[in-house]
Every structure is written in C-alpha cells, then in structure tokens.
Design an enzyme around this catalytic site. Sequence first.
Site, PDB file in Angstrom:
ATOM      1  N   ASN A   9       0.925  -1.016   0.130  1.00 44.50           N
ATOM      2  CA  ASN A   9      -0.145  -0.076   0.046  1.00 44.50           C
ATOM      3  C   ASN A   9       0.826   1.155   0.047  1.00 44.50           C
ATOM      4  O   ASN A   9       1.601   1.524   0.982  1.00 44.50           O
ATOM      5  CB  ASN A   9      -0.825  -0.109   1.191  1.00 44.50           C
ATOM      6  CG  ASN A   9      -1.539   1.436   1.512  1.00 44.50           C
ATOM      7  OD1 ASN A   9      -1.738   1.947   0.612  1.00 44.50           O
ATOM      8  ND2 ASN A   9      -2.138   1.510   2.487  1.00 44.50           N
ATOM      9  N   TRP A  10       0.887   2.003  -1.515  1.00 52.01           N
ATOM     10  CA  TRP A  10       1.878   3.056  -1.373  1.00 52.01           C
ATOM     11  C   TRP A  10       1.433   4.198  -0.786  1.00 52.01           C
ATOM     12  O   TRP A  10       1.989   5.076  -0.425  1.00 52.01           O
ATOM     13  CB  TRP A  10       2.124   3.315  -2.577  1.00 52.01           C
ATOM     14  CG  TRP A  10       3.041   2.174  -3.211  1.00 52.01           C
ATOM     15  CD1 TRP A  10       3.602   1.017  -3.106  1.00 52.01           C
ATOM     16  CD2 TRP A  10       3.649   2.507  -4.460  1.00 52.01           C
ATOM     17  NE1 TRP A  10       4.106   0.479  -3.876  1.00 52.01           N
ATOM     18  CE2 TRP A  10       4.294   1.266  -5.042  1.00 52.01           C
ATOM     19  CE3 TRP A  10       3.336   3.214  -5.802  1.00 52.01           C
ATOM     20  CZ2 TRP A  10       4.831   0.860  -6.317  1.00 52.01           C
ATOM     21  CZ3 TRP A  10       4.064   3.237  -7.057  1.00 52.01           C
ATOM     22  CH2 TRP A  10       4.693   2.166  -7.159  1.00 52.01           C
ATOM     23  N   LYS A  11       0.049   4.257  -0.213  1.00 48.64           N
ATOM     24  CA  LYS A  11      -0.552   5.315   0.356  1.00 48.64           C
ATOM     25  C   LYS A  11      -0.386   6.550  -0.571  1.00 48.64           C
ATOM     26  O   LYS A  11      -0.479   6.426  -1.856  1.00 48.64           O
ATOM     27  CB  LYS A  11      -0.189   5.581   1.880  1.00 48.64           C
ATOM     28  CG  LYS A  11      -0.144   4.487   2.656  1.00 48.64           C
ATOM     29  CD  LYS A  11       0.132   4.597   3.934  1.00 48.64           C
ATOM     30  CE  LYS A  11       0.142   3.458   5.100  1.00 48.64           C
ATOM     31  NZ  LYS A  11       0.133   3.610   6.011  1.00 48.64           N
ATOM     32  N   HIS A  95      -9.175   0.861   5.131  1.00 50.21           N
ATOM     33  CA  HIS A  95      -7.879   1.218   5.945  1.00 50.21           C
ATOM     34  C   HIS A  95      -8.138   2.021   6.918  1.00 50.21           C
ATOM     35  O   HIS A  95      -9.010   2.977   6.996  1.00 50.21           O
ATOM     36  CB  HIS A  95      -7.041   1.906   4.834  1.00 50.21           C
ATOM     37  CG  HIS A  95      -5.614   1.858   5.495  1.00 50.21           C
ATOM     38  ND1 HIS A  95      -5.099   2.736   6.318  1.00 50.21           N
ATOM     39  CD2 HIS A  95      -4.566   0.959   5.323  1.00 50.21           C
ATOM     40  CE1 HIS A  95      -3.879   2.518   6.480  1.00 50.21           C
ATOM     41  NE2 HIS A  95      -3.563   1.592   5.818  1.00 50.21           N
ATOM     42  N   GLU A  97      -6.507   4.531   8.119  1.00 55.42           N
ATOM     43  CA  GLU A  97      -6.431   5.922   7.503  1.00 55.42           C
ATOM     44  C   GLU A  97      -7.753   6.579   7.430  1.00 55.42           C
ATOM     45  O   GLU A  97      -8.323   7.664   7.583  1.00 55.42           O
ATOM     46  CB  GLU A  97      -5.327   6.261   6.778  1.00 55.42           C
ATOM     47  CG  GLU A  97      -4.230   6.187   7.570  1.00 55.42           C
ATOM     48  CD  GLU A  97      -2.954   5.477   6.704  1.00 55.42           C
ATOM     49  OE1 GLU A  97      -2.599   5.768   5.554  1.00 55.42           O
ATOM     50  OE2 GLU A  97      -1.930   5.035   7.478  1.00 55.42           O
ATOM     51  N   GLU A 167      -4.836  -5.155  10.835  1.00 57.29           N
ATOM     52  CA  GLU A 167      -3.967  -4.021  11.133  1.00 57.29           C
ATOM     53  C   GLU A 167      -4.256  -3.333  12.234  1.00 57.29           C
ATOM     54  O   GLU A 167      -4.903  -2.518  12.380  1.00 57.29           O
ATOM     55  CB  GLU A 167      -4.266  -3.286  10.007  1.00 57.29           C
ATOM     56  CG  GLU A 167      -3.876  -3.572   8.669  1.00 57.29           C
ATOM     57  CD  GLU A 167      -3.107  -2.749   7.618  1.00 57.29           C
ATOM     58  OE1 GLU A 167      -2.249  -2.889   7.041  1.00 57.29           O
ATOM     59  OE2 GLU A 167      -4.031  -1.661   7.308  1.00 57.29           O
ATOM     60  N   GLY A 173       2.495   2.440  10.781  1.00 60.37           N
ATOM     61  CA  GLY A 173       3.460   3.424  10.553  1.00 60.37           C
ATOM     62  C   GLY A 173       4.361   3.808  11.672  1.00 60.37           C
ATOM     63  O   GLY A 173       4.835   4.941  12.041  1.00 60.37           O
ATOM     64  N   SER A 212       3.759  -2.338  10.480  1.00 64.31           N
ATOM     65  CA  SER A 212       5.357  -2.097  10.502  1.00 64.31           C
ATOM     66  C   SER A 212       6.022  -3.593   9.988  1.00 64.31           C
ATOM     67  O   SER A 212       6.444  -3.946  10.795  1.00 64.31           O
ATOM     68  CB  SER A 212       5.556  -1.645  12.042  1.00 64.31           C
ATOM     69  OG  SER A 212       5.065  -0.365  12.219  1.00 64.31           O
ATOM     70  N   GLY A 233       2.834  -1.094   4.140  1.00 65.60           N
ATOM     71  CA  GLY A 233       2.871   0.158   3.828  1.00 65.60           C
ATOM     72  C   GLY A 233       4.313   0.703   3.683  1.00 65.60           C
ATOM     73  O   GLY A 233       4.673   0.482   2.391  1.00 65.60           O
ATOM     74  N   GLY A 234       4.896   1.162   4.547  1.00 66.02           N
ATOM     75  CA  GLY A 234       6.193   1.932   4.484  1.00 66.02           C
ATOM     76  C   GLY A 234       7.160   1.003   3.941  1.00 66.02           C
ATOM     77  O   GLY A 234       8.123   1.374   3.000  1.00 66.02           O
TER      78      GLY A 234
HETATM   79  C1  PEP Z   1      -0.508   0.176   6.057  1.00 64.92           C
HETATM   80  O1  PEP Z   1      -0.816   1.230   5.761  1.00 64.92           O
HETATM   81  O2  PEP Z   1      -1.586  -0.779   5.812  1.00 64.92           O
HETATM   82  C2  PEP Z   1       0.441  -0.219   6.849  1.00 64.92           C
HETATM   83  C3  PEP Z   1       0.764  -1.551   7.338  1.00 64.92           C
HETATM   84  O3  PEP Z   1       1.517   0.569   6.970  1.00 64.92           O
HETATM   85  P1  PEP Z   1       2.980   0.085   7.598  1.00 64.92           P
HETATM   86  O4  PEP Z   1       3.522  -1.001   7.144  1.00 64.92           O
HETATM   87  O5  PEP Z   1       4.046   1.383   7.495  1.00 64.92           O
HETATM   88  O6  PEP Z   1       2.694   0.139   9.260  1.00 64.92           O
END
Ligand code: PEP
Length: 251
Positions: A9-11, A95, A97, A167, A173, A212, A233-234
């Site tokens: 997920n590049w957001k 998600h 967010e 999640e 993040g 993470s 994500g990251g």
């Molecule tokens: C996400 O955005 O779904 C996520 C899990 O982010 P991260 O891996 O950066 O915690």
Amino acid sequence: MRTPLVAGNWKMNGSRAMAAGLMKDVHAGLSGISGVDVVICPPFVLVPQCFQAADGASIAVGGQNLDTHEPGAFTGEISAEILIDAGCEYVIVGHSERRALYGETDELIAHKTRVAFAKGLTPIICLGETLEEREAGATGEVVTRQLVAVLDEAGPEIFPQAIIAYEPVWAIGTGRTATDGQAQDVHALVREQLAVANSAGAQSTRILYGGSVKPENAAGLFSQPDIDGGLIGGASLKAEDFLGIIRAANS
Ligand code: PEP
C-alpha cells in the site's frame, strides 16, 4: 492450502519515476518466486503505469479506495469500473486511515466491500483496533464488530475470494509491530468468526497482517498458522524491503 499474498500500500507516496524503478526491481526480484501472490496498490494516477510495468507477470494491481456510486457526477471520486479499466484486480477497503481521517464508518466500508465485489474487484478488507481499544481489552469486540458489518451487508459468500487484513492501528507506520502471538490470536479469532457465517470459506480465506512489517519480522509473523501474508505500507516503497517480505512469505 492458502497461497500467501503480500500487498503493498503506497498510500499517498510515489511518482512516475519511483514507480518505474520499483516495478522494474520488483519484477526482476520475483523471478524464481512462485508461491506468493503479489499486489501493488499505488495512488490512482499511477495504476495504469504499474499495470503496464507488471506486463502480465505475477504482480497484480489494486486501488486504495473506491466510491460506491454508479459512474456519474461525483467529482473527485473513482468507481470500481474505472479501477478495473485501469488494470486493477484488487481494492483496499476500510484502511484505518480512511476510518480515522475521512470518517468512514463500518457501514460505509461494508457497502464499499459489497460494491467492489459485485463489480468484480477483490476487496482487501482492513480490520483493527486502536491502542485505547486494545488497552481496554476490546480488541476482539472491535474486530468482530467490523467483520460482522461486512458479513451482514456483503454476505458471507464473498469469502474465500475476498481478503481480510488485520491491522492494529497502533502498529501502522509506528515501527511498533504486534508480536507474532498477538497477531496470531486475532487472526484465529477472525477466522473463527468467519467460520460461524461460512465454515467452508473461512478455512480458505486469506487473512493478512499489517502494521510495521519489515523483512526482519516478516518470517516470524508469516509462520503463524492463521497469518497468510501481509499488507505492507512503508516497506513496500523500497523494492529490496518489499522483496525481502515476499521472500519471507514464500519460505
Ligand atoms: C498500512 O498502511 O496498511 C501499513 C500496514 O503501514 P506500515 O507497514 O507502514 O505500518
């Protein structure tokens, strides 16, 4: 037997140059890896480029969100039809967010799930508790409520095709990952709840962990019996990290 899936997920990150480099590197790094489904969810405008770069290979593309209306006068929104036309097979719904920053409710997320599935997209449905909810001992209650909203609106028969991503919001993040055991406990609970509505489908449904995930912690998480890959994500923004996570899912 559930094929593991790793979705990036590049957001709201990326550029055409970044997408070109990352897709090339991921594409090259996937040679020799056959036991994992890989999905990239870039910002909408980069979807066609990523789809083309995937070149029919083993990388699928997904959207990060969708609107539920039929195509028409909804300025700024993206429909399932547009996502599919651009090359998407998947779409992330719910998600944290979107829930926290854009006010998306359990009901709206359930509705998005129903529409996405009905139009031919595979929804990746995100569930998860906040830190306050975990500390109050409400994790099970929260993820069950979020899951039941989806089951009531979209129907249990969307599983096993639809995918769930657990999640924990406090791990997204933040660099703080759920322990393997904490994640496994919630995954087992989600599968158990799913089985109440669809006992055959629950065993084949993929439940991803997100929060993470990095190459260093992925293997431990993915070795848990009810964790079937990750929503990343990251670490999906760097080809080497993303590939390290994919390799961990393949082992
Ligand atoms: C996400 O955005 O779904 C996520 C899990 O982010 P991260 O891996 O950066 O915690």
